[in-house]
Design a protein around this motif. Structure first.
Motif, short mmCIF file in Angstrom:
data_model
loop_
_atom_site.label_atom_id
_atom_site.label_comp_id
_atom_site.label_asym_id
_atom_site.label_seq_id
_atom_site.Cartn_x
_atom_site.Cartn_y
_atom_site.Cartn_z
N MET A 1 -43.06 65.54 -1.91
CA MET A 1 -42.78 66.77 -1.50
C MET A 1 -43.23 67.89 -2.70
O MET A 1 -44.17 68.91 -2.52
CB MET A 1 -41.39 67.10 -1.04
CG MET A 1 -41.05 68.48 -0.54
SD MET A 1 -39.44 68.90 -0.18
CE MET A 1 -39.41 67.89 1.32
N GLU B 1 -31.35 77.64 3.86
CA GLU B 1 -32.63 77.68 4.13
C GLU B 1 -33.48 78.48 3.13
O GLU B 1 -33.17 79.66 2.98
CB GLU B 1 -32.86 78.20 5.50
CG GLU B 1 -34.46 78.21 6.14
CD GLU B 1 -34.47 78.49 7.48
OE1 GLU B 1 -35.37 79.30 7.69
OE2 GLU B 1 -33.86 77.56 8.29
N ILE C 1 -38.17 75.19 2.84
CA ILE C 1 -37.19 74.13 2.77
C ILE C 1 -35.91 74.27 3.24
O ILE C 1 -35.58 75.94 3.45
CB ILE C 1 -37.02 73.57 1.32
CG1 ILE C 1 -36.43 74.76 0.36
CG2 ILE C 1 -38.35 72.98 0.69
CD1 ILE C 1 -35.96 74.32 -1.05
N TYR D 1 -33.58 67.87 0.18
CA TYR D 1 -34.65 68.78 0.31
C TYR D 1 -35.30 68.44 1.93
O TYR D 1 -36.13 67.32 1.82
CB TYR D 1 -35.89 68.90 -0.60
CG TYR D 1 -35.07 69.59 -1.82
CD1 TYR D 1 -34.90 70.81 -2.19
CD2 TYR D 1 -34.57 68.56 -2.97
CE1 TYR D 1 -34.30 71.24 -3.43
CE2 TYR D 1 -33.97 69.09 -4.15
CZ TYR D 1 -33.92 70.45 -4.48
OH TYR D 1 -33.30 70.81 -5.37
N GLU D 2 -35.59 69.25 2.90
CA GLU D 2 -36.30 68.90 3.96
C GLU D 2 -37.50 69.97 3.97
O GLU D 2 -37.03 71.11 4.01
CB GLU D 2 -35.49 69.23 5.15
CG GLU D 2 -36.25 68.71 6.47
CD GLU D 2 -35.28 68.90 7.66
OE1 GLU D 2 -35.79 68.74 8.79
OE2 GLU D 2 -34.09 69.15 7.36
N ASP D 3 -38.63 69.50 4.04
CA ASP D 3 -39.85 70.47 4.07
C ASP D 3 -39.88 71.01 5.85
O ASP D 3 -40.09 70.03 6.56
CB ASP D 3 -41.13 69.77 3.78
CG ASP D 3 -41.97 70.73 3.82
OD1 ASP D 3 -41.85 71.88 4.27
OD2 ASP D 3 -43.38 70.39 3.37
N SER E 1 -41.80 73.59 6.66
CA SER E 1 -43.05 74.42 6.64
C SER E 1 -43.76 74.42 7.93
O SER E 1 -44.10 75.36 8.77
CB SER E 1 -44.12 74.08 5.65
OG SER E 1 -43.32 74.25 4.33
#
Length: 762
Positions: free
Chosen positions: A142, A184, A197, A217-219, A221
């Motif tokens: 990431m 967020e 993220i 962490y979560e992407d 996008s």
């Protein structure tokens, strides 16, 4: 290869081995004592002497004590052996449990390590200063850092962009205060790229002491981009819907404007002296314009439903009135085709319900109109029944049955689709837009119901739909005058070849206490009369095979004379004055027969009350004395020359001389010269439109000098009425203008009418 087995030690104690050892020791002691006793007496150590020594008391006593001591010793050895075996088993169990727990710990460690390595979430372990202790491959992918590059460095410096630094400090404070957090935001990669993220931070403890934190962490996008695309698509759809609505509004205006001229002029022309041929031509023009208006209304209704702008009114109305008014609109077409038109309403149907009578009537008009269109002979029958009621809420079912051409089974699924028709070929016999059933389906859905069809080719169709409605608890059935009077015991003969009509008449007359006898032909009726059966009254259908109603009436008069039995004629066709004189009917009634009219007619005939046999003479819609009754100074704002001519002629027929302005500027100029009581304002005009003109009038003139402004426009979409009222208009009339609507508007403007309204409001 042989397996090397570990042998047990020789001196390893077990309970059974200890028992054997104890017995051996006891035997040795016994032999030692025996040997000692033999030596004392000088005897040889033999088995015989040993056994003989047992006969001595002291020897037996000594041996008894020895046995007791030895048995205790043996028991002690056995117990020691048992305890050692238990300890050995415990040691084995402990060794096995330690091995199992060690294996589980190794497995769980590998399992959780595998989870962290393979999770799509970027996971980073931090110490108390937010320095990177470890991270998983997803974190490396990431943000672009390897573990070697990230280890020992502050995570804020690595992945937090400058715009988020203040927020990062807040996050650190929350984590330092033993709290978890989720938010967020944005992150930055090794190359400086910004990613959307979702960050989740949790505390990590060991032995009750905080040793650091874990960041996930979560992407998002792609999700954000998809959401943005959806928002953009929604905005475009809304723009397209608005553009479509504007287009429809403009098209409505452009089509209705010339149509207003056609309808208006034909109406004026029909009010003049015309010969038969000319009247036929004008009626054809008016019929064509009416059909065109129906098509335009269908398209507009469909567009309103598609745009979700179709709102239903909720007002109390009589179910019977709705059905009867529907059939009134279509009875002439049914008569032209020689069809019987009838309706039946079940006794348990609530007389008054809450809903939108206009939209319900629209569904019925569509279904009955189609039934009439596709039926060449036979009948069209409307049935209304109640399916279920829970408290005030009822489900009503409406069915329209015909004896027409029917619908092939493979075409049934297309019926309720928009712009779809059973026969879509260029040579199709029947016209239409293909929107009527689609609109009916959507309207029935809006009313909480559904619509379906049952059909058989060449035998007819039955269209049914339901509505979900509330019952008005305070409403009472609409009863004819003197409805408390009954006709108990009166006998009535009903002659009609149509079974549905016979059933309706039988049920209705029986409910009033009469004794009906129904037959399907003239010969059957005559046979009853010739047999000596007497009746107080007879109702005859005019159009019957073999013998029509007129012929039957003449035959009855020959049998019974003119005054013995009153005759009523039931007809759906024109009247023949010459034959009426011969038959001497007491009254004529038109199909479909309405209970109120039938009741009043029976009262007149049986109770000697006046009955209107002949219809009232046709009266012109145009009352030339209206201007005298409601004197008003009228200004018309209209840019279309043809519509100016139509409106001027209509107002002239009503006795008014009006002034005309071609646009808003001329309206302002005219109002500056002299006052007006009312302005009929077109909305779409050049130079200055009607809305702007209305706005300037209200700004320039005192409130008590502002005339009533009525929007008279071809814009006829849902919500246009409220829209124009909010833009400064006092009322709204859509084009093509109906004379009766125009007259009502004129009456409502006059001060006398306003005073009456104010008095009613008080």
């Amino acid at each position: 290869m042989t397996e090397n087995k570990k042998k047990s030690p020789i001196f390893k104690h077990t309970p059974y081995r200890n028992l054997v050892i104890g017995l051996m020791i006891s035997l040795l002691l016994f032999l030692f004592l025996a040997y000692h006793e033999m030596r004392q007496y000088g005897l040889a150590f033999t088995a015989h002497n040993i056994l003989n020594s047992f006969q001595e008391v002291d020897f037996r006593f000594m041996m008894g004590g020895l046995v007791i001591v030895n048995l205790g010793f043996i028991a002690l050895l056995y117990m020691l052996g048992t305890r050692e075996e238990k300890l050995d088993q415990i040691n084995k169990n402990l060794e096995q449990e330690v091995a199992t727990r060690t294996q589980e710990a190794i497995y769980q460690g590998e399992y959780y390590r595998s989870l962290v390595e393979h999770t799509p979430l970027a996971v980073v372990s931090l110490d108390l200063e937010a320095n990177v202790v470890s991270c998983n491959p997803a974190f490396e992918r990431m943000f672009g850092y390897t573990f070697e590059e990230a280890a020992g460095k502050n995570v804020v410096d690595l992945v937090v962009p400058e715009s988020q630094l203040a927020h990062a400090v807040e996050v650190g404070e929350v984590l330092a205060s033993d709290g978890n957090i989720e938010f967020e935001g944005m992150g930055k990669t090794k190359t400086g790229e910004i990613v959307q993220i979702v960050f989740r931070g949790v505390q990590v403890y060991m032995h009750g002491e905080r040793i650091g934190s874990l960041g996930l962490y979560e992407d998002i996008s792609e999700r954000k981009e998809s959401q943005q695309q959806l928002i953009m698509a929604k905005e475009k759809a809304e723009e397209a819907t608005k553009a479509k609505a504007d287009f429809l509004s403009n098209m409505s205006h452009e089509i209705r404007t010339p149509l207003n001229a056609i309808v208006g002029m034909t109406g004026l022309l029909l009010d003049t002296e015309l010969d038969a041929e000319q009247e036929d031509y004008v009626e054809t023009i008016r019929s064509g314009s009416d059909s065109l208006l129906v098509i335009i209304n269908d398209i507009l209704d469909f567009s309103k439903i598609e745009a979700g702008k179709m709102d239903l009114e909720v007002q109390p109305f009589y179910v019977r009135d709705c059905v009867e008014s529907t059939l009134d609109l279509l009875v002439s077409k049914a008569t032209e085709r020689g069809l019987e038109l009838a309706y039946m309403i079940a006794d348990d149907v609530p007389p008054v319900v809450l809903g939108d009578i206009t939209r319900l009537r629209q569904i019925l008009v569509n279904l009955v109109g189609n039934a009439v269109k596709f039926t060449s002979e036979g009948e069209v029958v409307v049935n209304v029944t109640r399916l279920e009621c829970e408290g005030k809420v009822c489900t009503l079912k409406f069915s329209v049955s015909d004896t027409g051409i029917g619908i092939p089974e493979d075409r049934l699924n297309r019926l309720f689709e928009a712009f779809s028709q059973v026969d879509s070929s260029t040579t199709r016999k029947f016209g239409g837009t293909g929107l009527g059933l689609s609109i009916s389906k959507r309207l029935s859905n809006l009313m909480g119901g559904e619509i379906w069809v049952e059909s058989e080719v060449n035998k007819g169709s039955t269209f049914s739909f339901t509505i979900y409605t509330e019952v008005d608890p305070n409403a009472e059935p609409k009863l004819p005058p003197n409805s408390n009077e009954r006709f108990d015991g009166r006998t009535i003969l009903l002659v009609d070849d149509n079974a549905t009509n016979r059933t309706i008449l039988e049920k209705q007359t029986a409910s009033w206490g009469m004794q009906p006898t129904a037959v399907e032909s003239g010969p059957e009726a005559l046979a009853l009369l010739r047999s000596g059966q007497n009746f107080d009254l007879a109702i005859l259908d005019m159009q019957m095979p073999e013998m029509d109603g007129f012929t039957l009436a003449q035959e009855i008069r020959k049998l019974r004379g003119e005054d013995q039995m009153p005759l009523l004629m039931l007809t759906s066709m024109g009247r023949d004055q010459a034959r009426e004189e011969d038959a001497k009917f007491a009254a004529f009634m038109s199909k479909p027969i309405k209970p109120s009219i039938l009741f009043e007619t029976l009262q007149g005939v049986l109770l000697d009350r006046a009955v209107v046999v002949k219809p009232e003479a046709h009266q012109s819609k145009y009352d030339a004395s209206l201007a005298e009754q409601y004197p008003l100074k009228i200004l018309l704002a209209e840019d279309n020359l043809v519509n100016q001519k139509v409106a001027t002629s209509i107002f002239g027929k009503l006795g008014y001389r009006i002034d005309v302005a071609a646009n808003g500027l001329e309206v302002i100029t005219s109002l500056s010269r002299q006052p007006y009581d009312v302005i009929f304002m077109d909305v779409q005009m050049p130079e200055m439109d009607g809305v702007e003109a209305a706005k300037q009038i209200r700004e320039r003139w005192p409130a008590d000098e502002v005339p009533t402004i009525i929007a008279m426009t071809a814009h006829a979409l849902e919500g246009d009425h409220d829209k124009y009222l909010s833009l400064g208009m006092d009322d709204y009339i859509s084009k093509p203008v109906k004379v009766d609507v125009l007259i009502e508007a004129i009456k409502s403007v006059h001060p006398a009418a306003q005073q009456v309204q104010e008095a009613n409001d008080e």
